[in-house]
Design a protein around this motif. Structure first.
Motif, PDB file in Angstrom:
ATOM      1  N   GLY A 184       0.813  -1.214   0.000  1.00 12.18           N
ATOM      2  CA  GLY A 184       0.000   0.000   0.000  1.00 12.18           C
ATOM      3  C   GLY A 184       0.844   1.260   0.000  1.00 12.18           C
ATOM      4  O   GLY A 184       0.559   2.211  -0.742  1.00 12.18           O
ATOM      5  N   ALA A 185       1.898   1.279   0.825  1.00 14.13           N
ATOM      6  CA  ALA A 185       2.771   2.454   0.876  1.00 14.13           C
ATOM      7  C   ALA A 185       3.508   2.643  -0.440  1.00 14.13           C
ATOM      8  O   ALA A 185       3.670   3.772  -0.918  1.00 14.13           O
ATOM      9  CB  ALA A 185       3.769   2.311   2.028  1.00 14.13           C
ATOM     10  N   SER A 186       3.938   1.546  -1.033  1.00 13.04           N
ATOM     11  CA  SER A 186       4.632   1.632  -2.317  1.00 13.04           C
ATOM     12  C   SER A 186       3.700   2.122  -3.421  1.00 13.04           C
ATOM     13  O   SER A 186       4.088   2.930  -4.272  1.00 13.04           O
ATOM     14  CB  SER A 186       5.217   0.266  -2.690  1.00 13.04           C
ATOM     15  N   PHE A 187       2.458   1.646  -3.402  1.00 13.25           N
ATOM     16  CA  PHE A 187       1.484   2.088  -4.401  1.00 13.25           C
ATOM     17  C   PHE A 187       1.224   3.592  -4.280  1.00 13.25           C
ATOM     18  O   PHE A 187       1.222   4.309  -5.291  1.00 13.25           O
ATOM     19  CB  PHE A 187       0.179   1.313  -4.227  1.00 13.25           C
ATOM     20  N   ILE A 221      -2.635   2.178 -15.058  1.00 14.09           N
ATOM     21  CA  ILE A 221      -1.840   0.951 -15.010  1.00 14.09           C
ATOM     22  C   ILE A 221      -1.495   0.586 -13.568  1.00 14.09           C
ATOM     23  O   ILE A 221      -1.579  -0.585 -13.169  1.00 14.09           O
ATOM     24  CB  ILE A 221      -0.560   1.118 -15.852  1.00 14.09           C
ATOM     25  N   LEU A 222      -1.103   1.579 -12.767  1.00 16.82           N
ATOM     26  CA  LEU A 222      -0.767   1.318 -11.371  1.00 16.82           C
ATOM     27  C   LEU A 222      -1.962   0.763 -10.604  1.00 16.82           C
ATOM     28  O   LEU A 222      -1.832  -0.199  -9.827  1.00 16.82           O
ATOM     29  CB  LEU A 222      -0.267   2.606 -10.702  1.00 16.82           C
ATOM     30  N   THR A 223      -3.121   1.360 -10.811  1.00 13.36           N
ATOM     31  CA  THR A 223      -4.321   0.903 -10.109  1.00 13.36           C
ATOM     32  C   THR A 223      -4.695  -0.518 -10.509  1.00 13.36           C
ATOM     33  O   THR A 223      -5.032  -1.355  -9.653  1.00 13.36           O
ATOM     34  CB  THR A 223      -5.502   1.856 -10.404  1.00 13.36           C
ATOM     35  N   ALA A 224      -4.612  -0.809 -11.813  1.00 12.93           N
ATOM     36  CA  ALA A 224      -4.958  -2.159 -12.291  1.00 12.93           C
ATOM     37  C   ALA A 224      -3.998  -3.197 -11.723  1.00 12.93           C
ATOM     38  O   ALA A 224      -4.419  -4.271 -11.275  1.00 12.93           O
ATOM     39  CB  ALA A 224      -4.927  -2.184 -13.814  1.00 12.93           C
ATOM     40  N   LEU A 225      -2.704  -2.888 -11.726  1.00  7.02           N
ATOM     41  CA  LEU A 225      -1.720  -3.824 -11.192  1.00  7.02           C
ATOM     42  C   LEU A 225      -1.908  -4.041  -9.695  1.00  7.02           C
ATOM     43  O   LEU A 225      -1.767  -5.158  -9.192  1.00  7.02           O
ATOM     44  CB  LEU A 225      -0.305  -3.317 -11.474  1.00  7.02           C
ATOM     45  N   GLN A 230      -1.063  -7.339  -5.675  1.00  8.06           N
ATOM     46  CA  GLN A 230      -0.456  -6.369  -4.763  1.00  8.06           C
ATOM     47  C   GLN A 230       0.986  -6.719  -4.401  1.00  8.06           C
ATOM     48  O   GLN A 230       1.776  -5.835  -4.080  1.00  8.06           O
ATOM     49  CB  GLN A 230      -1.287  -6.265  -3.480  1.00  8.06           C
ATOM     50  N   SER A 231       1.314  -7.984  -4.469  1.00  6.34           N
ATOM     51  CA  SER A 231       2.635  -8.424  -3.997  1.00  6.34           C
ATOM     52  C   SER A 231       3.785  -7.798  -4.784  1.00  6.34           C
ATOM     53  O   SER A 231       4.891  -7.645  -4.257  1.00  6.34           O
ATOM     54  CB  SER A 231       2.735  -9.946  -4.059  1.00  6.34           C
ATOM     55  N   ILE A 236       9.035  -2.051  -3.796  1.00  2.46           N
ATOM     56  CA  ILE A 236       9.387  -1.499  -5.110  1.00  2.46           C
ATOM     57  C   ILE A 236       9.883  -0.053  -5.013  1.00  2.46           C
ATOM     58  O   ILE A 236      10.718   0.382  -5.796  1.00  2.46           O
ATOM     59  CB  ILE A 236       8.191  -1.602  -6.081  1.00  2.46           C
ATOM     60  N   ILE A 237       9.395   0.701  -4.024  1.00  2.00           N
ATOM     61  CA  ILE A 237       9.826   2.094  -3.897  1.00  2.00           C
ATOM     62  C   ILE A 237      11.302   2.159  -3.513  1.00  2.00           C
ATOM     63  O   ILE A 237      12.035   3.060  -3.931  1.00  2.00           O
ATOM     64  CB  ILE A 237       8.947   2.838  -2.861  1.00  2.00           C
TER      65      ILE A 237
END
Length: 287
Positions: A184-187, A221-225, A230-231, A236-237
């Motif tokens: 969630g934080a990375s998203f 794209i970010l929302t769909a992924l 989520q994993s 990733i950040i």
């Protein structure tokens, strides 16, 4: 490009900036070389090189701050932009001049391992690999300074901006540790980065259409992924922020390893900085 490079080199050494840069870098290197390698008997010259990488925070802003900012302030950049050379040739010539100035102390540093070999056995291969990494790290720092010099006509602002950017890059490994590695934080962080990137595109192009399209596609794209898997967002950040850790690859060179990944990384970073510099000048040229 060669003519611009020669003119810039002449200006650097006529104005004493080049001489002061070389003298300061060699003086500090000599102090650390005497302390680490001669007094304490460390057999690796890479110890000295690792200890003086902080010098780029000082020398790179001072050497690059007037390269394009002074041209803009004195309005002589208009002569360059109307001359029969491309913007890429202008930027390339100026950058090669910066590298040429930096190459002078590097060539002198190549004799330091020979001095060290008089007191014992050293590995010349690992030593000169470390020098290669040190040279690439310095060239990368100079490309950052050239970019910030193209953003303003104030040499002080260019120097401060370069120092701040390089400081963040050098501290990036510690900075990335402050961010949580949860999905969630990375998203959320990636969403903010996409918005910042769109703002940067708008600032460069002054067109709302292109950043709007990039923003919609990127956020979609970010929302769909994130909804599908989520994993993949976990940690990733940290990986993205570590792309700006320009001193991270240098450690491989100091370990005596010819890191081809590091070479590609530094050359790519330099290429991106030069590309952004060209785009900044092009934007001002057409405005």
């Amino acid at each position: 490009m060669i003519c611009i490079c020669k003119r810039e080199l002449k200006n650097f050494f006529d104005s004493m900036t080049g001489w002061v840069f070389c003298a300061f870098l060699l003086l500090m290197t000599g102090i650390y070389f005497t302390a680490y390698n001669l007094n304490y008997g460390y057999p690796l010259f890479s110890y000295t090189l690792s200890a003086i990488t902080f010098l780029f925070l000082i020398t790179a802003p001072v050497l690059t701050m007037r390269t394009l900012a002074e041209e803009r302030k004195q309005k002589t950049d208009q002569l360059l932009l109307t001359s029969p050379v491309t913007v890429w040739q202008i930027v390339g010539g100026k950058y090669l001049a910066l590298v040429g100035v930096f190459l002078v102390p590097i060539l002198i540093l190549c004799f330091y391992p020979l001095i060290l070999s008089q007191y014992g056995t050293i590995s010349f291969a690992s030593t000169y690999v470390a020098l290669l990494g040190f040279f690439l790290l310095g060239c990368t720092s100079l490309s950052v300074g050239l970019f910030f010099s193209s953003l303003t006509e104030s040499q002080i602002i260019a120097a401060v901006g370069t120092f701040a950017a390089l400081l963040v890059c050098y501290l990036m490994q510690g900075i990335s540790g402050f961010f949580p590695e949860t999905a969630g934080a990375s998203f959320f962080s990636l969403v903010v980065l996409v918005l910042l990137f769109c703002f940067f595109i708008y600032h460069m192009t002054q067109s709302i259409l292109l950043p709007l399209i990039i923003g919609i596609i990127g956020e979609g794209i970010l929302t769909a992924l994130y909804l599908l898997r989520q994993s993949i967002f976990e940690g990733i950040i940290q990986k993205i922020l570590n792309l700006f850790n320009i001193s991270g690859h240098f450690s491989n060179f100091t370990d005596g390893m010819l890191d081809f990944t590091g070479i590609i990384y530094y050359l790519s970073f330099i290429g991106i900085m030069l590309f952004l510099t060209v785009q900044t000048i092009q934007k001002r040229r057409w405005n």
